[in-house]
Design an enzyme around this catalytic site. Structure first.
Site, PDB file in Angstrom:
ATOM      1  N   THR A  13       4.256   2.970   5.574  1.00 37.40           N
ATOM      2  CA  THR A  13       2.865   2.514   5.627  1.00 37.40           C
ATOM      3  C   THR A  13       2.080   3.412   6.573  1.00 37.40           C
ATOM      4  OG1 THR A  13       1.378   0.791   6.469  1.00 37.40           O
ATOM      5  CG2 THR A  13       3.619   0.695   7.272  1.00 37.40           C
TER       6      THR A  13
ATOM      7  N   ASP B 265      -0.194   2.536   8.354  1.00 38.55           N
ATOM      8  CA  ASP B 265      -0.672   1.746   9.503  1.00 38.55           C
ATOM      9  C   ASP B 265       0.197   1.891  10.762  1.00 38.55           C
ATOM     10  OD1 ASP B 265      -2.467   0.872   7.602  1.00 38.55           O
ATOM     11  OD2 ASP B 265      -1.478  -1.056   7.279  1.00 38.55           O
TER      12      ASP B 265
ATOM     13  N   ASP C 238       2.408  -0.047  11.807  1.00 41.63           N
ATOM     14  CA  ASP C 238       2.320  -1.344  12.490  1.00 41.63           C
ATOM     15  C   ASP C 238       3.619  -2.157  12.419  1.00 41.63           C
ATOM     16  OD1 ASP C 238       2.205  -1.797   9.772  1.00 41.63           O
ATOM     17  OD2 ASP C 238       0.549  -3.209   9.842  1.00 41.63           O
TER      18      ASP C 238
ATOM     19  N   ARG D 287       1.211  -5.220  -5.000  1.00 41.27           N
ATOM     20  CA  ARG D 287       1.450  -6.390  -4.140  1.00 41.27           C
ATOM     21  C   ARG D 287       1.793  -7.519  -5.100  1.00 41.27           C
ATOM     22  NH1 ARG D 287      -0.460  -4.120   0.616  1.00 41.27           N
ATOM     23  NH2 ARG D 287      -2.312  -2.848   0.397  1.00 41.27           N
TER      24      ARG D 287
ATOM     25  N   ARG E  29      -5.387  -1.787   8.655  1.00 43.06           N
ATOM     26  CA  ARG E  29      -5.353  -3.250   8.532  1.00 43.06           C
ATOM     27  C   ARG E  29      -5.719  -3.888   9.870  1.00 43.06           C
ATOM     28  NH1 ARG E  29      -3.479  -6.149   4.271  1.00 43.06           N
ATOM     29  NH2 ARG E  29      -2.397  -4.380   3.408  1.00 43.06           N
TER      30      ARG E  29
ATOM     31  N   ASP F   7       5.058  -4.498   6.076  1.00 37.60           N
ATOM     32  CA  ASP F   7       5.308  -5.883   6.468  1.00 37.60           C
ATOM     33  C   ASP F   7       5.573  -6.827   5.279  1.00 37.60           C
ATOM     34  OD1 ASP F   7       4.844  -7.512   9.010  1.00 37.60           O
ATOM     35  OD2 ASP F   7       3.683  -8.605   7.492  1.00 37.60           O
TER      36      ASP F   7
ATOM     37  N   GLY G  67       0.843  -1.205   0.000  1.00 35.16           N
ATOM     38  CA  GLY G  67       0.000   0.000   0.000  1.00 35.16           C
ATOM     39  C   GLY G  67       0.871   1.244   0.000  1.00 35.16           C
TER      40      GLY G  67
ATOM     41  N   HIS H  12      -9.357   4.827   0.991  1.00 34.07           N
ATOM     42  CA  HIS H  12      -8.063   5.157   0.389  1.00 34.07           C
ATOM     43  C   HIS H  12      -7.742   6.643   0.366  1.00 34.07           C
ATOM     44  CE1 HIS H  12      -8.716   1.022  -0.791  1.00 34.07           C
ATOM     45  NE2 HIS H  12      -7.406   0.929  -0.933  1.00 34.07           N
TER      46      HIS H  12
HETATM   47  O1  F6P Z   1      -1.419  -1.307   4.606  1.00 30.96           O
HETATM   48  C1  F6P Z   1      -1.936  -0.118   4.144  1.00 30.96           C
HETATM   49  C2  F6P Z   1      -3.405  -0.251   3.870  1.00 30.96           C
HETATM   50  O2  F6P Z   1      -3.906   1.003   3.428  1.00 30.96           O
HETATM   51  C3  F6P Z   1      -4.258  -0.752   5.044  1.00 30.96           C
HETATM   52  O3  F6P Z   1      -4.539   0.275   5.964  1.00 30.96           O
HETATM   53  C4  F6P Z   1      -5.451  -1.297   4.335  1.00 30.96           C
HETATM   54  O4  F6P Z   1      -6.072  -2.310   5.100  1.00 30.96           O
HETATM   55  C5  F6P Z   1      -4.871  -1.852   3.061  1.00 30.96           C
HETATM   56  O5  F6P Z   1      -3.639  -1.197   2.847  1.00 30.96           O
HETATM   57  C6  F6P Z   1      -5.741  -1.645   1.850  1.00 30.96           C
HETATM   58  O6  F6P Z   1      -5.139  -2.293   0.788  1.00 30.96           O
HETATM   59  P1  F6P Z   1      -5.527  -2.103  -0.742  1.00 30.96           P
HETATM   60  O7  F6P Z   1      -4.848  -0.867  -1.226  1.00 30.96           O
HETATM   61  O8  F6P Z   1      -4.998  -3.319  -1.388  1.00 30.96           O
HETATM   62  O9  F6P Z   1      -7.012  -1.954  -0.803  1.00 30.96           O
END
Ligand code: F6P
Length: 327
Positions: free
Chosen positions: A129, A131, A133, A76, A175, A107, A15, A254
């Site tokens: 990130t 998050d 985290d 990803r 997340r 991560d 992300g 987002h």
């Molecule tokens: O890890 C960053 C993040 O924005 C999280 O907060 C969220 O759960 C996830 O990515 C969303 O992922 P995607 O962009 O694949 O929808």
């Protein structure tokens, strides 16, 4: 003696987070300063698998310090989790003469970095990130901007909730972690904050809180929900059943990942980008650049990934007090 680094590749993966561009710029400029060639690897680990790589120039990084998103694109990569994918990536490194990689992400990005370093490629990670985290570091690039974006949105929501005497349920990203939601909840004076790290009694800590606030003359309520704790829609339903209110739901989604990075994210990213290239140049590999006690340090990736990051006790205690949880 470690071999001299001549060519470094930089990528952003997972992300995206505001400040990733500032980190890319810092990597590039530190490379230039050290006479190291800097290659951009596009679309995360997929770019390394597919040879989506080219030399970066000054114009690629000009004025990107203030831009959200990532000029290197992000993705990803399920293929990178496979041995075949990793082997292709190793081949790309050999083909382009890449001596070291700076991988900016969270991560999943670091799990990829660990796998690649086990194949003998030098890799250093930078935590990017929203998050926050990553347990080995107190801070990850993007968190501050995302928090400020969420706060701005919630302040706006509060205006209309106040006019209509409504209850608002806002879902915050993060997340499985509640770092962002706790911070945003504290900054917006939320009525209640639901995060995975703090089990609550819904009837006592949300429904009763709203009833008590109502009796005390409050006419609008702001409930902040971390995506890892519950779905905002379901929380709103339970509030409706318990109070008769008709809450409005907002999933910020987002929007929290975009926007021009704050000064904190730009400076953190710049420091980390610099530190990452210095670490590779010093012969280090399989490290994550972290912040502890206000200082940059580097930590072994495997060790970093085995750590668990809870929400700090002071924030939890403060949150409980501010939202009136007496357990
Ligand atoms: O890890 C960053 C993040 O924005 C999280 O907060 C969220 O759960 C996830 O990515 C969303 O992922 P995607 O962009 O694949 O929808």
């Amino acid at each position: 003696m470690s071999k001299q680094i001549k060519r470094i590749g930089v990528l952003t993966s997972g992300g995206d987070a505001p400040g990733m561009n500032a980190a890319v710029r810092a990597v590039y400029r530190t490379c230039v300063n050290r006479n190291i060639e800097c290659l951009g690897i596009f679309r995360g680990w997929n770019g390394l698998i597919n040879g989506d790589v080219r030399r970066l120039t000054q114009s690629d990084v000009s004025h990107i310090i203030s831009r959200g998103g990532t000029v290197l694109y992000s993705a990803r990569s399920p293929e990178f989790k496979t041995e075949a994918g990793q082997q292709k990536a190793v081949n790309t490194c050999k083909l382009f003469g890449i001596d070291g990689i700076v991988a900016i992400g969270g991560d999943g990005t670091f799990r990829g970095a660990l796998a690649l370093s086990k194949h003998g490629i030098s890799v250093v990670g930078i935590p990017g990130t929203i998050d926050n985290d990553i347990a080995s570091t107190a801070y990850t690039i993007g968190f501050d901007t995302a928090a400020n974006t969420a706060v701005e949105c919630i302040d706006k929501l509060r205006d209309t909730m106040q006019s209509h005497e409504r209850c608002s349920v806002v879902e915050i990203m993060g997340r499985d972690a509640g770092h962002l939601a706790v911070y945003v909840g504290l900054a917006t004076g939320a009525t209640a904050v639901l995060v995975p790290e703090l089990p609550i009694d819904f009837e006592r800590d949300v429904i009763e809180k709203i009833r008590a606030a109502r009796l005390n003359g409050f006419t609008h309520y702001m409930i902040v929900v971390a995506e890892g704790a519950a779905k905002a829609m379901e929380v709103a339903e339970k509030i409706k059943e318990g109070t008769g209110l008709d809450p409005r739901v907002t999933v910020l989604g987002h929007i929290q990942r975009g926007g021009s990075p704050t000064a904190r994210d730009r400076v953190t990213a710049t420091r980390m980008g610099y530190y990452a290239v210095e670490a590779l140049a010093a012969g280090k590999t399989n490290r994550i650049i972290c912040i502890r006690d206000g200082k940059n340090i580097d930590v072994d990736i495997e060790e970093a990934l085995s750590m668990h990051k809870g929400i700090n006790q002071l924030d939890l205690d403060t949150l409980k007090t501010m939202t009136g949880i007496n357990d």
